[in-house]
Design a protein around this motif. Structure first.
Motif, short mmCIF file in Angstrom:
data_model
loop_
_atom_site.label_atom_id
_atom_site.label_comp_id
_atom_site.label_asym_id
_atom_site.label_seq_id
_atom_site.Cartn_x
_atom_site.Cartn_y
_atom_site.Cartn_z
N PHE A 82 9.81 -8.41 -5.74
CA PHE A 82 8.70 -7.52 -6.08
C PHE A 82 9.03 -6.12 -5.57
O PHE A 82 9.27 -5.94 -4.36
CB PHE A 82 7.39 -7.99 -5.42
N SER A 83 9.02 -5.16 -6.47
CA SER A 83 9.33 -3.79 -6.03
C SER A 83 8.30 -2.83 -6.60
O SER A 83 8.23 -2.63 -7.81
CB SER A 83 10.75 -3.38 -6.44
N PRO A 84 7.50 -2.24 -5.73
CA PRO A 84 6.54 -1.24 -6.20
C PRO A 84 7.25 0.10 -6.38
O PRO A 84 8.22 0.40 -5.68
CB PRO A 84 5.53 -1.17 -5.05
N LYS A 85 6.73 0.89 -7.30
CA LYS A 85 7.25 2.22 -7.51
C LYS A 85 6.10 3.17 -7.79
O LYS A 85 5.25 2.89 -8.62
CB LYS A 85 8.25 2.25 -8.66
N SER A 86 6.11 4.30 -7.10
CA SER A 86 5.03 5.27 -7.24
C SER A 86 5.62 6.60 -7.68
O SER A 86 6.05 7.40 -6.84
CB SER A 86 4.28 5.42 -5.92
N SER A 146 0.85 -1.18 0.00
CA SER A 146 0.00 0.00 0.00
C SER A 146 0.89 1.23 0.00
O SER A 146 1.88 1.29 0.74
CB SER A 146 -0.90 0.01 1.23
N TYR A 147 0.54 2.20 -0.82
CA TYR A 147 1.26 3.47 -0.89
C TYR A 147 0.28 4.59 -0.59
O TYR A 147 -0.85 4.59 -1.06
CB TYR A 147 1.84 3.70 -2.29
N ASN A 148 0.75 5.58 0.17
CA ASN A 148 -0.03 6.79 0.43
C ASN A 148 0.81 7.99 0.04
O ASN A 148 1.90 8.19 0.60
CB ASN A 148 -0.43 6.87 1.89
N ASN A 149 0.31 8.76 -0.92
CA ASN A 149 1.07 9.93 -1.39
C ASN A 149 2.51 9.57 -1.73
O ASN A 149 3.46 10.22 -1.28
CB ASN A 149 1.05 11.05 -0.37
#
Lengths: 114, 115
Positions: free
Chosen positions: A64-68, A48-51
């Motif tokens: 696994f690497s998320p990027k926002s 989960s990402y917030n801002n």
């Protein structure tokens, strides 16, 4: 005027490859998520990402690497794909706090690792 | 830790018959509860949600659900099922974090509708 979109819709690849899934939401939400749905339809939160800031990181391999890049996008990069990564990956978004958790889901990306 | 249980993996009903899908949760505080539907090959769509107040909540497509704290249940109902209701149904509870809200899902119930 799709609310939460994901690309690609289908992804077939070989073991050991690196792949990315993209997610975009045009709802103006601050929080975005990645879920994994396995072959038995079981859904589990991954991130989960917030801002643009990582909030939740469940027990997920560091392949696994998320990027926002901004709060409207949350991409998922997967290194060294394994057979067990085959699943449907759902992106979702929500407003934090006041909305109390109502999440809007994308259509899913069906990943098949051969 | 919180958990959500959907005791019925598969349910088959005749078109026009009534439907009840069961959901039980295990959570210490007052939960935020949801029902989502997933049609074949599709993403998840929110049917209804319970936050507080009236324990009987109405949703889309003629669905309703009732929160019963004494039974830790949030069962989904529909008085008359249509063939288009055939899908996978997921009950979920929110564990509230400081900024994000993590949904914990039950295992799902697959609904099949007989003509």
């Amino acid at each position: 005027d799709t609310a939460v979109s994901q690309t690609p819709k289908y992804l077939v690849t070989q073991m050991g490859n690196d792949k990315s899934i993209k997610c975009e939401q045009n709802l103006g939400h601050d929080t975005m998520y990645w879920y994994k749905q396995d072959s038995k339809k079981f859904l589990k939160i991954m991130f989960s990402y917030n801002n643009k800031e990582l909030i939740i990181n469940e027990t997920v391999p560091n392949r696994f690497s998320p990027k926002s890049p901004d709060k409207a996008h949350l991409n998922l990069h997967i290194n060294s794909l394994e057979l067990g990564d085959s699943a449907v990956y759902f992106c979702a978004s929500s407003l934090p706090g006041h909305s109390r958790g109502t999440q809007y889901f994308g259509p899913g990306t069906r990943l098949l690792v051969l | 830790a919180q958990s959500v249980t959907q005791p019925d993996i598969h349910i088959t009903v005749s078109e026009g018959a009534s439907l009840e899908l069961r959901c039980n949760y295990s959570y210490g505080a007052t939960p935020y509860l949801f029902w989502y539907v997933q049609s074949p090959g599709q993403g998840l769509q929110l049917l209804l949600k319970y936050f507080s107040g009236d324990t009987l909540v109405q949703g889309i497509k003629g669905f309703e659900a009732e929160f019963k704290r004494s039974q830790s249940s949030f069962n989904l109902r529909k008085p008359s099922v249509h063939w288009s209701d055939a899908a996978e149904y997921f009950c979920a509870v929110v564990v509230k974090w400081s900024a994000g809200n993590m949904l914990t899902f039950g295992g799902g119930t697959r609904l099949m509708v007989k003509p």
